[in-house]
Design a protein around this motif. Structure first.
Motif, PDB file in Angstrom:
ATOM      1  N   PRO A 277       0.786  -1.241   0.000  1.00  0.00           N
ATOM      2  CA  PRO A 277       0.000   0.000   0.000  1.00  0.00           C
ATOM      3  C   PRO A 277       0.814   1.285   0.000  1.00  0.00           C
ATOM      4  O   PRO A 277       0.459   2.223  -0.724  1.00  0.00           O
ATOM      5  CB  PRO A 277      -0.869  -0.143   1.254  1.00  0.00           C
ATOM      6  CG  PRO A 277      -1.043  -1.619   1.413  1.00  0.00           C
ATOM      7  CD  PRO A 277       0.266  -2.207   0.986  1.00  0.00           C
ATOM      8  N   PRO A 278       1.905   1.427   0.800  1.00  0.00           N
ATOM      9  CA  PRO A 278       2.640   2.697   0.749  1.00  0.00           C
ATOM     10  C   PRO A 278       3.164   3.020  -0.644  1.00  0.00           C
ATOM     11  O   PRO A 278       3.101   4.170  -1.091  1.00  0.00           O
ATOM     12  CB  PRO A 278       3.781   2.480   1.751  1.00  0.00           C
ATOM     13  CG  PRO A 278       3.288   1.429   2.677  1.00  0.00           C
ATOM     14  CD  PRO A 278       2.455   0.528   1.838  1.00  0.00           C
ATOM     15  N   VAL A 279       3.680   2.008  -1.348  1.00  0.00           N
ATOM     16  CA  VAL A 279       4.190   2.242  -2.706  1.00  0.00           C
ATOM     17  C   VAL A 279       3.047   2.618  -3.639  1.00  0.00           C
ATOM     18  O   VAL A 279       3.174   3.512  -4.484  1.00  0.00           O
ATOM     19  CB  VAL A 279       4.924   0.985  -3.214  1.00  0.00           C
ATOM     20  CG1 VAL A 279       5.321   1.145  -4.676  1.00  0.00           C
ATOM     21  CG2 VAL A 279       6.152   0.713  -2.359  1.00  0.00           C
ATOM     22  N   ALA A 280       1.886   1.948  -3.487  1.00  0.00           N
ATOM     23  CA  ALA A 280       0.740   2.256  -4.333  1.00  0.00           C
ATOM     24  C   ALA A 280       0.239   3.677  -4.095  1.00  0.00           C
ATOM     25  O   ALA A 280      -0.130   4.389  -5.043  1.00  0.00           O
ATOM     26  CB  ALA A 280      -0.378   1.253  -4.073  1.00  0.00           C
ATOM     27  N   ILE A 281       0.236   4.117  -2.846  1.00  0.00           N
ATOM     28  CA  ILE A 281      -0.234   5.469  -2.537  1.00  0.00           C
ATOM     29  C   ILE A 281       0.722   6.518  -3.098  1.00  0.00           C
ATOM     30  O   ILE A 281       0.301   7.523  -3.697  1.00  0.00           O
ATOM     31  CB  ILE A 281      -0.414   5.626  -1.018  1.00  0.00           C
ATOM     32  CG1 ILE A 281      -1.592   4.768  -0.534  1.00  0.00           C
ATOM     33  CG2 ILE A 281      -0.654   7.088  -0.641  1.00  0.00           C
ATOM     34  CD1 ILE A 281      -1.774   4.744   0.957  1.00  0.00           C
ATOM     35  N   MET A 282       2.015   6.296  -2.940  1.00  0.00           N
ATOM     36  CA  MET A 282       2.963   7.245  -3.502  1.00  0.00           C
ATOM     37  C   MET A 282       2.918   7.217  -5.034  1.00  0.00           C
ATOM     38  O   MET A 282       3.110   8.252  -5.694  1.00  0.00           O
ATOM     39  CB  MET A 282       4.379   6.929  -3.022  1.00  0.00           C
ATOM     40  CG  MET A 282       4.559   7.083  -1.508  1.00  0.00           C
ATOM     41  SD  MET A 282       3.918   8.665  -0.877  1.00  0.00           S
ATOM     42  CE  MET A 282       4.948   9.837  -1.750  1.00  0.00           C
TER      43      MET A 282
END
Length: 497
Positions: free
Chosen positions: A474-479
């Motif tokens: 999720p963090p990579v997807a959000i960024m």
């Protein structure tokens, strides 16, 4: 009720406690930096980390997770933070759970504190690319929350009733929003499953009674025929077999021993937790402190702003159900209307909180720092942090001990099943709420619907698919959503300007 003694706490010896401290730190040190997306996503992160992790032993089982989820939703305060704290408390004890709370919340809180220090030097309007970046992050967050809602519903739906509760709760949350409304929906959900299970048990007892009467009647007929006709051994066997077949045809196979609904066994008792007496005492002390603070809040005519800030945050942490999306309007009333924080600074902080990891309640740190910026930004941030988190954590400690005593009662298990289903329905409502305020522009910094620009829907869908089907964290997807927002600004928005 006798007052519990200190010895009844039975805090583990030093080496065992240090070992649990080490385990909690090594298992959770990164969550405060990577838990983006708000409560719905946090629940999925906690499930993967502490229930489904194949590389490490699980801290709790699936049923305990579902029970803790329902209890966390039923209590006021930050939902995902209470859930994280309760998982650690159940597995490792109270003191390691406090360590986990700070690991979970402090990174985002420090980030919001730094934002409070620098926001007053920012101009009235941010550069256009920043709004595009924030809008892309919001759109990606919508996709993550939508995925979390779908995954949570798969676990919450166990029968037709819970499916109906998920749908009804989500629809009801879309139509109306108030402080009393969300807890009322969860109470209705819990009462519905209790009533449903009681009705089903009554129906099962009735069917069993009919089957029992049918077997007794068939047996008496067989005995009477055998006495009157005195058949041969072969004929007797045929008659008995015929009677049994008749009874089976009338009342169905198999007999009720296989039809009995056996309640699912309760999971193993938690490894650690306060005794029930200490839990009740904790709840009592909380309500005494809450009443005392609210009385002082109403009686004092010109209290120091630091006291007013703490009591306002304490009140917000006590009356808010449903987590971060619900607390925002109340915090606006508590800090903007008194003139402590300007509307512009409030809206900028609201836009940026989505890009920070950890609980959304960290927004209070930013607001507290600005509220006391003329005297001590640090004091304001600390008072706001403890004021808004303390009620939920305290009640979680107290009610978890009571829950340990009640968790094996059937009506409690039934009620938590309904609360869980209703709470999952409200996660779908959170998707809609964020969608409606996710698009930020220089002229609409309070947020408008992402539907105004189709590109944001593309980001949401791609984020959903990349996390669900391709294993993107999720963090990579959000960024990635933020980068896509910048790309949209460079290719489309800049040309329009």
């Amino acid at each position: 009720m006798s007052v519990p003694t200190i010895s009844s706490l039975r805090i583990s010896n030093g080496p065992a406690l240090l070992s649990r401290f080490k385990e909690v730190f090594l298992r959770t040190w990164d969550l405060g930096f990577t838990a983006f997306g708000g409560p719905p996503v946090h629940f999925q992160i906690l499930h993967r980390r502490f229930v489904d992790d194949a590389e490490n032993s699980p801290w709790i089982d699936e049923q305990t997770y579902q029970e803790l989820f329902a209890v966390s939703q039923a209590l006021p305060g930050p939902a995902s933070t209470k859930m994280a704290f309760s998982i650690a408390h159940t597995h490792a004890g109270l003191v390691p759970a406090i360590l986990f709370f700070f690991i979970w919340s402090l990174p985002g809180a420090l980030g919001m504190f730094g934002l409070a220090l620098g926001i007053q030097r920012v101009g009235a309007v941010l550069p256009d690319p920043v709004y595009a970046l924030l809008s892309g992050i919001n759109a990606a967050t919508v996709g993550i929350i939508a995925l979390a809602a779908v995954q949570l519903s798969k676990k919450a739906i166990t029968d037709r009733l819970t499916r109906a509760l998920v749908v009804a709760s989500g629809c009801a949350g879309l139509c109306y929003n108030a402080l009393w409304y969300l807890p009322t929906l969860m109470v209705v959900g819990g009462c519905s499953t209790v009533a449903w299970d009681c009705w089903m048990e009554a129906r099962i007892r009735e069917i069993k009674a009919k089957l029992s009467r049918g077997r007794n009647l068939a047996s008496r007929e067989v005995e009477e025929n055998s006495i009157q006709m005195e058949p041969s051994h072969h004929a007797e066997q045929s008659t008995v077999q015929h009677r049994h077949i008749s009874a089976s045809s009338a009342y169905g196979e198999p007999y009720p021993q296989e039809r009995q609904v056996v309640p699912a066994p309760a999971p193993a008792a938690p490894k650690h937790g306060l005794p029930v007496k200490w839990g009740i005492l904790t709840i009592f002390c909380f309500f005494v402190s809450f009443i005392a603070l609210m009385v002082l809040r109403g009686v004092l005519k010109n209290p120091p702003r630091s006291f007013s800030l703490f009591t306002n945050m304490y009140l917000a942490g006590t009356v808010i159900f449903g987590g971060g999306p619900v607390v925002i309007p109340l915090l606006r009333e508590y800090v903007v209307q008194p003139g402590w924080v300007s509307p512009r600074d409030f809206l900028l902080g609201l836009a940026l909180i989505q890009a920070f990891p950890g609980p959304n309640f960290n927004f209070s740190v930013y607001l507290g720092g600005l509220s006391l910026s003329t005297s001590s930004t640090t004091l304001g941030a600390v008072l706001a942090f403890f004021g808004i988190f303390l009620p939920g954590i305290t009640l979680s400690v107290g009610f978890q001990s009571v829950w340990r005593a009640l968790r094996r009662r059937r009506f409690v298990v039934s009620g938590l099943r309904g609360v869980n289903a209703a709470a999952v329905g409200l996660v779908f409502t959170a998707v809609y709420r964020l969608w409606q305020i996710g698009y930020l522009t220089p002229t609409e910094s309070s947020g408008v619907s992402l539907a105004n620009e189709p590109w944001w829907l593309v980001i949401s869908v791609v984020t959903y698919a990349s996390v669900e089907w391709y294993g993107t964290v999720p963090p990579v997807a959000i960024m990635g959503g933020g980068v896509a927002g910048l790309g949209w600004w460079g290719a489309v928005a800049r040309q329009r300007l």
